[in-house]
Design a protein around this motif. Sequence first.
Motif, PDB file in Angstrom:
ATOM      1  N   ARG A   8      20.348  13.167 -11.243  1.00 38.23           N
ATOM      2  CA  ARG A   8      20.592  11.729 -11.420  1.00 38.23           C
ATOM      3  C   ARG A   8      21.764  11.434 -12.365  1.00 38.23           C
ATOM      4  NH1 ARG A   8      16.691  12.900  -8.317  1.00 38.23           N
ATOM      5  NH2 ARG A   8      14.847  11.571  -8.053  1.00 38.23           N
ATOM      6  N   THR A  46      12.506  17.214 -21.819  1.00 38.98           N
ATOM      7  CA  THR A  46      12.563  15.752 -21.732  1.00 38.98           C
ATOM      8  C   THR A  46      12.503  15.091 -23.102  1.00 38.98           C
ATOM      9  OG1 THR A  46      10.153  15.622 -21.427  1.00 38.98           O
ATOM     10  CG2 THR A  46      11.509  15.738 -19.444  1.00 38.98           C
ATOM     11  N   GLN A  64      10.894  10.456 -16.249  1.00 37.83           N
ATOM     12  CA  GLN A  64      10.136  10.482 -15.009  1.00 37.83           C
ATOM     13  C   GLN A  64      10.991  10.995 -13.850  1.00 37.83           C
ATOM     14  OE1 GLN A  64       8.983   6.602 -13.319  1.00 37.83           O
ATOM     15  NE2 GLN A  64       6.901   7.392 -13.134  1.00 37.83           N
ATOM     16  N   ALA A  65      12.235  10.532 -13.777  1.00 33.28           N
ATOM     17  CA  ALA A  65      13.124  10.954 -12.702  1.00 33.28           C
ATOM     18  C   ALA A  65      13.440  12.449 -12.803  1.00 33.28           C
ATOM     19  CB  ALA A  65      14.418  10.141 -12.740  1.00 33.28           C
ATOM     20  N   LEU A  79      11.635  14.861 -14.242  1.00 39.62           N
ATOM     21  CA  LEU A  79      10.458  15.648 -13.891  1.00 39.62           C
ATOM     22  C   LEU A  79      10.226  15.649 -12.383  1.00 39.62           C
ATOM     23  CD1 LEU A  79       8.011  14.649 -16.773  1.00 39.62           C
ATOM     24  CD2 LEU A  79       9.295  16.784 -16.517  1.00 39.62           C
ATOM     25  N   GLU A  80      10.520  14.537 -11.743  1.00 40.20           N
ATOM     26  CA  GLU A  80      10.418  14.489 -10.282  1.00 40.20           C
ATOM     27  C   GLU A  80      11.412  15.453  -9.638  1.00 40.20           C
ATOM     28  OE1 GLU A  80      11.022  10.439  -9.278  1.00 40.20           O
ATOM     29  OE2 GLU A  80       8.998   9.794  -9.855  1.00 40.20           O
ATOM     30  N   VAL A  81      12.622  15.526 -10.207  1.00 40.25           N
ATOM     31  CA  VAL A  81      13.636  16.458  -9.696  1.00 40.25           C
ATOM     32  C   VAL A  81      13.147  17.894  -9.828  1.00 40.25           C
ATOM     33  CG1 VAL A  81      15.928  17.417 -10.141  1.00 40.25           C
ATOM     34  CG2 VAL A  81      15.602  14.950 -10.092  1.00 40.25           C
ATOM     35  N   SER A 138      10.084  18.961 -10.035  1.00 45.13           N
ATOM     36  CA  SER A 138       8.972  19.163  -9.096  1.00 45.13           C
ATOM     37  C   SER A 138       9.470  19.348  -7.666  1.00 45.13           C
ATOM     38  CB  SER A 138       7.998  17.984  -9.165  1.00 45.13           C
ATOM     39  OG  SER A 138       7.378  17.907 -10.420  1.00 45.13           O
ATOM     40  N   GLU A 139      10.437  18.511  -7.263  1.00 46.96           N
ATOM     41  CA  GLU A 139      10.976  18.623  -5.907  1.00 46.96           C
ATOM     42  C   GLU A 139      11.638  19.980  -5.682  1.00 46.96           C
ATOM     43  OE1 GLU A 139      13.652  15.376  -5.615  1.00 46.96           O
ATOM     44  OE2 GLU A 139      12.080  13.833  -5.588  1.00 46.96           O
ATOM     45  N   ASP A 166       9.018  22.733  -5.472  1.00 48.74           N
ATOM     46  CA  ASP A 166       8.399  22.782  -4.146  1.00 48.74           C
ATOM     47  C   ASP A 166       9.330  23.445  -3.132  1.00 48.74           C
ATOM     48  OD1 ASP A 166       6.120  21.549  -5.048  1.00 48.74           O
ATOM     49  OD2 ASP A 166       6.744  19.531  -4.449  1.00 48.74           O
ATOM     50  N   HIS A 172       0.660  15.649 -16.564  1.00 46.94           N
ATOM     51  CA  HIS A 172       1.103  15.224 -15.242  1.00 46.94           C
ATOM     52  C   HIS A 172       1.946  16.275 -14.536  1.00 46.94           C
ATOM     53  CE1 HIS A 172      -0.398  11.106 -15.385  1.00 46.94           C
ATOM     54  NE2 HIS A 172      -0.024  11.060 -16.639  1.00 46.94           N
ATOM     55  N   PHE A 173       2.475  17.252 -15.288  1.00 38.91           N
ATOM     56  CA  PHE A 173       3.456  18.156 -14.711  1.00 38.91           C
ATOM     57  C   PHE A 173       2.964  19.586 -14.537  1.00 38.91           C
ATOM     58  CE2 PHE A 173       7.502  20.654 -15.179  1.00 38.91           C
ATOM     59  CZ  PHE A 173       8.050  20.254 -13.968  1.00 38.91           C
TER      60      PHE A 173
END
Length: 545
Positions: free
Chosen positions: A425, A465, A474-475, A477-479, A481-482, A485, A503-504
């Motif tokens: 991002r 973070t 949040q963004a 951590l989403e990166v 996680s993606e 995966d 959460h992670f």
Amino acid sequence: MTVTKGPAAPQAGPILELDDLGVVFTTETGEVPAVRGVSLHVGPGETLALVGESGSGKSTIALAAMGLLTGNARATGSAVIAGTQVVGARESDLASLRGRTASMVFQEPATALDPLTRVGRQIAEVIRNHREISPKDAAAEAVGLLRKVGIPEPERRATAYPFQLSGGQRQRVVIAMAIANSPALLIADEPTTALDVTVQAEILDLLRRLAAETGTGVLLVTHNMGVVADFADRVAVMYRGEIVETGPVEDVLLRPSHDYTRRLLAAVPRLSVAEAGQAAPAASTMEPGTEPVAELRDVRVDFGRGKNAVRALDGVSFAVHAGQTLGLVGESGSGKSTASRVALGLIAPSSGTVSLFGTDLGRARSRARRALRAGIGVVLQDPVASLDARMTVGECVAEPLRVHHRGVSAKDRRSKVAAILDRVRLPREVADRAPRELSGGQRQRVSLARALVLEPRLLVADEPTSALDVSVQQAVLEVISELQDELGFACLFVSHDLAVVQHFAQRVVVLRGGRIQEQGPTGATLLHPETDTRGRWPPYRCRTR
């Protein structure tokens, strides 16, 4: 969100007053406005929190108020501290102001401390620069300040160098230096970023007492909304260089009027009791019985020798598998970062074994170690210390490709750098900028991009973070996680933010004093601990929903 109101601030003239403050940076691509028309004030004994996302201009305002902007920055408008105009003032006039009338706690302690000078001497120098006091008395005061900010064994720690302290302990040293002369104004730029929740509470209590007892005004720059709720009297919300909302902390946090403030509050992570009994987040490729990607077995680490030896880890054993995130949590100085560096092979254990990708690191030769490290991505706690100031952002991110993938062309490297900047991002144009031109949170994302550019098998993230606001956190951590995966890498996630860990991570290891207190599934371990450590660990200051 629970709001704890601080002590009422005396209604005297402001200690800090900003009026139509603007800051513009001159870069190779032209002028970049960072702050536009900001007006705010801080009264004696009052705490004003300045919040907003990474890059919104919070730290720039703090630096402008102290007259510490870089040479390529131009300030306009007015910034007055205790009657002294800072904008346009001579450096000689500001030198007497800083450290006595106004002090600052910087976001990154590694840049604020001299690595070649013992911490006690650094604190004593701050005292002697502004007061007539003997070296012996200044040294004694330095030890007292270390004790005041919660550093264990302060007499001994006063003789240590900054690199011999944990990240949280270094931050406490910086705070001790800032309060050494009881300033009228304290500007604290993310003062609790590197601190665990227990020490964070102690530091905030210390700053609160300072404000109440001496009338010190505090400008608190932070992205931690829990800290704002606990500590601030008023809050100002920044977005893209402007103040979009300001008011009493209860009104802004509980009844926000601006859309951006509402989005910011909605992104705040919280420990969730509802999730405690649920299954842990899925791990994409982890299977029982598979060989771990990284494993520590009965590891002990001692620093120093003889009576000065410090045992950083004592009998630590854990493993992390492909596709799994293992959270490593504990108080500042508990051994979290040491354990992660042992897993990386950067610190050799005094005893015990460490394996990486099935290979015993203790038996691996230098060439084999180099090959193993090509499969590791690392995000360190302090992004400033990990980024070469002489390189552009693009060169920093591309460096692992040059080191480990020598056959990759310059064009392909640029393409890979642009792609990974997108994924964390960051706009692609930051590749041509220097790390110093970015905010703390942006630099942290550059570190993450560099760690992931090789598509590693293991990601070691040490407080990845800690410097990010909640929306960017949040963004990011989403990166992670993606990509986890997609690539199936293992992640060793070192953090003191328990809500983020819950959460992670699928599993968590709780360290204290270099020993494992307990480990197991994340939700059950954090919210229903078996170890009787209440009042110390885990999260007595964290909010639950």
